[in-house]
Design an enzyme around this catalytic site. Structure first.
Site, PDB file in Angstrom:
ATOM      1  N   HIS A  34       6.333  30.326  25.214  1.00  0.00           N
ATOM      2  CA  HIS A  34       7.615  31.009  24.992  1.00  0.00           C
ATOM      3  C   HIS A  34       7.395  32.064  23.910  1.00  0.00           C
ATOM      4  CE1 HIS A  34       7.746  28.489  21.455  1.00  0.00           C
ATOM      5  NE2 HIS A  34       7.679  27.404  22.201  1.00  0.00           N
ATOM      6  N   HIS A  37       5.240  31.310  20.812  1.00  0.00           N
ATOM      7  CA  HIS A  37       3.780  31.435  20.976  1.00  0.00           C
ATOM      8  C   HIS A  37       3.377  32.904  20.997  1.00  0.00           C
ATOM      9  CE1 HIS A  37       4.526  27.500  23.181  1.00  0.00           C
ATOM     10  NE2 HIS A  37       3.628  27.151  22.296  1.00  0.00           N
ATOM     11  N   ASP A 150       6.775  23.549  13.714  1.00  0.00           N
ATOM     12  CA  ASP A 150       6.014  22.317  13.474  1.00  0.00           C
ATOM     13  C   ASP A 150       5.541  22.349  12.026  1.00  0.00           C
ATOM     14  OD1 ASP A 150       6.012  21.214  16.219  1.00  0.00           O
ATOM     15  OD2 ASP A 150       4.973  23.086  16.659  1.00  0.00           O
ATOM     16  N   SER A 185      11.104  25.939  21.913  1.00  0.00           N
ATOM     17  CA  SER A 185      10.169  24.826  22.074  1.00  0.00           C
ATOM     18  C   SER A 185       9.897  24.659  23.556  1.00  0.00           C
ATOM     19  CB  SER A 185      10.807  23.552  21.518  1.00  0.00           C
ATOM     20  OG  SER A 185      10.103  22.420  21.966  1.00  0.00           O
TER      21      SER A 185
HETATM   22  O1  PAF Z   1       1.422  22.713  18.292  1.00  0.00           O
HETATM   23  C1  PAF Z   1       0.816  22.439  19.339  1.00  0.00           C
HETATM   24  O2  PAF Z   1       1.088  22.956  20.425  1.00  0.00           O
HETATM   25  C2  PAF Z   1      -0.284  21.385  19.301  1.00  0.00           C
HETATM   26  O3  PAF Z   1       0.016  20.364  18.422  1.00  0.00           O
HETATM   27  C3  PAF Z   1      -1.672  21.977  19.018  1.00  0.00           C
HETATM   28  C4  PAF Z   1      -1.748  22.584  17.635  1.00  0.00           C
HETATM   29  C5  PAF Z   1      -2.020  23.011  20.066  1.00  0.00           C
HETATM   30  C6  PAF Z   1      -2.729  20.855  19.083  1.00  0.00           C
HETATM   31  O4  PAF Z   1      -2.747  20.255  20.329  1.00  0.00           O
END
Ligand code: PAF
Length: 280
Positions: A34, A37, A150, A185
Site C-alpha cells: 500500500h 510501503h 510498527d 495496513s
Molecule cells: O513489517 C513487516 O512487514 C515485517 O515484519 C518485516 C519487517 C518485513 C519482517 O518480516
C-alpha cells in the site's frame, strides 16, 4: 525491474552493485503493498542509487497459524506497483530456502521485545529479528527503511543493528493514513465495510489523546482512559492494549514529561490492528 528468487543470486547482485560503489536501499515487506510501503521505496530511491524490495510472508513471526494462512497476498499486484515506481529488484525468496530442514538459529532482542505487542504475540519479535537479520545478510544493503506504524518493530530492529554491529543505517518513516485517518495496513483488506468504519475509533482515540495533552493533561491514567472510552464507543472493537511508554526503552510512563509513545492494539472482528502516535 529484476525479479530474484534465489538467495545466492540476490547476494551476487548486491555484491556487484557494491563493487560499482552503488548505495543499496532496502525495503523488507510481507507484500500486499500500500502507499505506506511505497513511501518507503520512494525514500529509498531518494537516498540510495538502487532499491531492493523483498516480499516474504515470514512464517516464524506469526504466532497463530490462522493469521499466517489468512495474511493477504497478491504478488502480481505488488509487482505492478513496484514496477510503476521504478524499483530495481523485487526479491521473492522461497520459504524452503529461507528455512531449510535443520534451521535452528534465531535472534532474540530481549527487553524491548517484551512489552506492548510482544506481551500478546509470544515469539513474534524473535521471528522478525531473525528474518530481518537473514535479509540483511542476503541483500547487503547500506540502508534499510521501515514504517513507524510498527513502532516497536523499529525499536527492536534499531537495537539489534546496534547490538550486532550491522554496518547499515536504519531509516524510519511516518505512518501513512487513509484520508479518514485509518493507518494503512495490509490487514485492512480483511475488514468488512462495517468493521472498517468501526476501526476509525483507533485514530480518533489517538487524536483525542493528543487533544487532552495539548490542553495540559499529563497523567497517563487519565489519558489512557480517554483512549479506552473512545474505543469503547465501538462495540465491534476489542482493545488489546493501550500504553504510554518511553519511545526509546518502551517502558511504561506514569506521566507525559517529554516525547511519549501512545501505542495501541485492538481486534476488529477477526483482524488485529495497531496504531500509535508520539505525544509531545
Ligand atoms: O513489517 C513487516 O512487514 C515485517 O515484519 C518485516 C519487517 C518485513 C519482517 O518480516
Amino acid at each position: 525491474m529484476e525479479i530474484i528468487t534465489s538467495i545466492r543470486e540476490m547476494q551476487r547482485w548486491s555484491e556487484a552493485r557494491r563493487r560499482e560503489r552503488k548505495i543499496i536501499a532496502f525495503v523488507p515487506t510481507m507484500g500486499f503493498l500500500h502507499e505506506g510501503h511505497l513511501s518507503l521505496v520512494r525514500e529509498g530511491k531518494r537516498r540510495g542509487d538502487v532499491v531492493v524490495v523483498s516480499i516474504f510472508v515470514n512464517p516464524i513471526q506469526f504466532n497463530q497459524p490462522s493469521d499466517f494462512a489468512t495474511y493477504p497476498r497478491n504478488v502480481e499486484q505488488d509487482r505492478r506497483m513496484l514496477e510503476a515506481i521504478a524499483t530495481d529488484v523485487l526479491f521473492l525468496p522461497e520459504a524452503a530456502e529461507m528455512y531449510p530442514p535443520g534451521f535452528q538459529t534465531t535472534v532474540e532482542v530481549e527487553t524491548v521485545s517484551r512489552p506492548l505487542c510482544g506481551a500478546f504475540r509470544p515469539g513474534h519479535f524473535r521471528g522478525v529479528a531473525t528474518v530481518v537479520t537473514k535479509l540483511f545478510n542476503i541483500v547487503k544493503p547500506h540502508l534499510a527503511l521501515f514504517g513507524e506504524k510498527d513502532f516497536q518493530q523499529c525499536v527492536v530492529i534499531r537495537r539489534m543493528v546496534q547490538d550486532l554491529n550491522f554496518d547499515l543505517e536504519i531509516i524510519t518513516m511516518p505512518t501513512v493514513r487513509e484520508p479518514d485517518g485509518l493507518a494503512m495496513s495490509s490487514r485492512n483488506a480483511r475488514l468488512s465495510p462495517a468493521e472498517r468504519q468501526s476501526s476509525l475509533c483507533l485514530s480518533r482515540a489517538l487524536r483525542k489523546a493528543q487533544e487532552v495533552v495539548r490542553q495540559g493533561e499529563r497523567r497517563s491514567a487519565v489519558i489512557l482512559q480517554v483512549v479506552r472510552d473512545e474505543i469503547a464507543k465501538e462495540p465491534q472493537v476489542r482493545i488489546e492494549y493501550a500504553t504510554l511508554a518511553n519511545p526509546e526503552t518502551l517502558e511504561d510512563v506514569a506521566e507525559v514529561a517529554g516525547p511519549t509513545l501512545l501505542a495501541l492494539a485492538a481486534w476488529v472482528g477477526e483482524v488485529r490492528l495497531i496504531d500509535n502516535c508520539i505525544l509531545q
